[in-house]
Design a protein around this motif. Sequence first.
Motif, PDB file in Angstrom:
ATOM      1  N   LEU A 103      24.824  52.049 -31.888  1.00  0.00           N
ATOM      2  CA  LEU A 103      24.486  52.404 -30.509  1.00  0.00           C
ATOM      3  C   LEU A 103      24.593  51.152 -29.651  1.00  0.00           C
ATOM      4  CD1 LEU A 103      23.329  54.400 -28.393  1.00  0.00           C
ATOM      5  CD2 LEU A 103      21.042  53.687 -29.136  1.00  0.00           C
ATOM      6  N   GLU A 104      25.465  51.195 -28.648  1.00  0.00           N
ATOM      7  CA  GLU A 104      25.654  50.027 -27.780  1.00  0.00           C
ATOM      8  C   GLU A 104      25.893  50.474 -26.346  1.00  0.00           C
ATOM      9  OE1 GLU A 104      30.352  49.081 -28.409  1.00  0.00           O
ATOM     10  OE2 GLU A 104      28.991  48.445 -30.016  1.00  0.00           O
ATOM     11  N   ARG A 105      25.854  49.525 -25.443  1.00  0.00           N
ATOM     12  CA  ARG A 105      26.090  49.831 -24.031  1.00  0.00           C
ATOM     13  C   ARG A 105      27.584  49.778 -23.737  1.00  0.00           C
ATOM     14  NH1 ARG A 105      21.379  49.870 -21.157  1.00  0.00           N
ATOM     15  NH2 ARG A 105      19.617  48.729 -22.060  1.00  0.00           N
ATOM     16  N   GLY A 106      28.052  50.777 -22.976  1.00  0.00           N
ATOM     17  CA  GLY A 106      29.436  50.768 -22.549  1.00  0.00           C
ATOM     18  C   GLY A 106      29.633  49.815 -21.382  1.00  0.00           C
ATOM     19  N   ASN A 107      30.844  49.734 -20.871  1.00  0.00           N
ATOM     20  CA  ASN A 107      31.139  48.845 -19.745  1.00  0.00           C
ATOM     21  C   ASN A 107      30.344  49.209 -18.498  1.00  0.00           C
ATOM     22  OD1 ASN A 107      33.015  47.436 -21.303  1.00  0.00           O
ATOM     23  ND2 ASN A 107      34.690  48.816 -20.726  1.00  0.00           N
ATOM     24  N   ASP A 108      29.960  50.496 -18.394  1.00  0.00           N
ATOM     25  CA  ASP A 108      29.178  50.949 -17.249  1.00  0.00           C
ATOM     26  C   ASP A 108      27.677  50.864 -17.501  1.00  0.00           C
ATOM     27  OD1 ASP A 108      29.040  52.880 -19.153  1.00  0.00           O
ATOM     28  OD2 ASP A 108      29.700  54.540 -17.877  1.00  0.00           O
ATOM     29  N   GLY A 109      27.299  50.312 -18.651  1.00  0.00           N
ATOM     30  CA  GLY A 109      25.888  50.163 -18.976  1.00  0.00           C
ATOM     31  C   GLY A 109      25.262  51.378 -19.620  1.00  0.00           C
ATOM     32  N   VAL A 110      26.025  52.461 -19.747  1.00  0.00           N
ATOM     33  CA  VAL A 110      25.508  53.694 -20.342  1.00  0.00           C
ATOM     34  C   VAL A 110      25.607  53.607 -21.866  1.00  0.00           C
ATOM     35  CG1 VAL A 110      25.807  56.187 -20.509  1.00  0.00           C
ATOM     36  CG2 VAL A 110      26.180  55.030 -18.327  1.00  0.00           C
ATOM     37  N   PRO A 111      24.537  53.959 -22.586  1.00  0.00           N
ATOM     38  CA  PRO A 111      24.581  53.904 -24.055  1.00  0.00           C
ATOM     39  C   PRO A 111      25.660  54.817 -24.625  1.00  0.00           C
ATOM     40  CG  PRO A 111      22.322  54.108 -23.281  1.00  0.00           C
ATOM     41  CD  PRO A 111      23.198  54.336 -22.095  1.00  0.00           C
ATOM     42  N   MET A 112      26.320  54.356 -25.663  1.00  0.00           N
ATOM     43  CA  MET A 112      27.323  55.155 -26.344  1.00  0.00           C
ATOM     44  C   MET A 112      27.289  54.836 -27.832  1.00  0.00           C
ATOM     45  SD  MET A 112      30.796  53.188 -25.090  1.00  0.00           S
ATOM     46  CE  MET A 112      31.820  54.392 -25.930  1.00  0.00           C
ATOM     47  N   VAL A 113      27.731  55.796 -28.638  1.00  0.00           N
ATOM     48  CA  VAL A 113      27.700  55.648 -30.091  1.00  0.00           C
ATOM     49  C   VAL A 113      29.116  55.457 -30.611  1.00  0.00           C
ATOM     50  CG1 VAL A 113      27.046  56.724 -32.280  1.00  0.00           C
ATOM     51  CG2 VAL A 113      25.639  57.089 -30.238  1.00  0.00           C
ATOM     52  N   LYS A 114      29.276  54.482 -31.491  1.00  0.00           N
ATOM     53  CA  LYS A 114      30.575  54.196 -32.088  1.00  0.00           C
ATOM     54  C   LYS A 114      30.450  54.148 -33.608  1.00  0.00           C
ATOM     55  CE  LYS A 114      32.584  51.522 -28.273  1.00  0.00           C
ATOM     56  NZ  LYS A 114      33.223  50.225 -27.898  1.00  0.00           N
TER      57      LYS A 114
END
Length: 265
Positions: A251-262
Amino acid sequence: MKSTRTERLIRMASRFLVAPSRQISLTGLSEQFQVSKTVISDDVAIIDRSMREEGIGGICVERGRTGGAFLRPRLSREYRRSFLGSIAETLSQDNRILPGMLIHYSDILFNPGFAGPLGYALASDFADREPDVVMTSEVKGIPLAVFTAHALGIPMAVCRFRNRPSDGPAVAVHYPSGRGEVRTMFMGTRFLSAGKKVLIIDDFMRGGSTAAGMLLVAREFKADVVGTGVFIAASEPARKAVSEYSALLRLERGNDGVPMVKVQD
């Protein structure tokens, strides 16, 4: 009555899949299907090749008079990335994002259709270390640990945050939480013993305090921790309370600051 080879292959393959990591006697199969052990060995080789091509593992054979065979979980890179990628995409949906760099994932772990393959994936990561028992903490880590233990053919032990009379005698271990509080874990003395090889399974790791607490529990029992597997590990904070672990997803922050799962490589 002797069955056809097709019927025999299907029945044998189903036994390996239903009970992975559990040895099946080749002599017993030979007697049941009324064919020679040479024929059974050829059948096992066919099943092994098929499962490897499918990307779900392979059949390990132990030779000798009482030799047997078992399915060792091992997901191929392609199978693993495809399955985990679909889970990551689902968890990255906007309606799952929660305040505080969190996401909603409970429904995934409490759905056997997802928890089963996730446990199998974790089992394939640690099968070579040959653990004796899977350890987790209540509550959300239990389904994941159950399916991991099933795939490895070993029992599961649960660290509880309060001891119940029905659990019997237990050992209490105190550990610091990520918020600076001191928490207590209880482990029943019937579930763990000295010298056992323990695989720790955690559903979510932010700072790693829960996993670190389970490490202390294993140490108190003089058990050996052979690995720590995690469903989702958060990228923040970067420094965890445990130094070594393997996560399926991140779980990390995307370029827009929104959390995303990879998918964790």
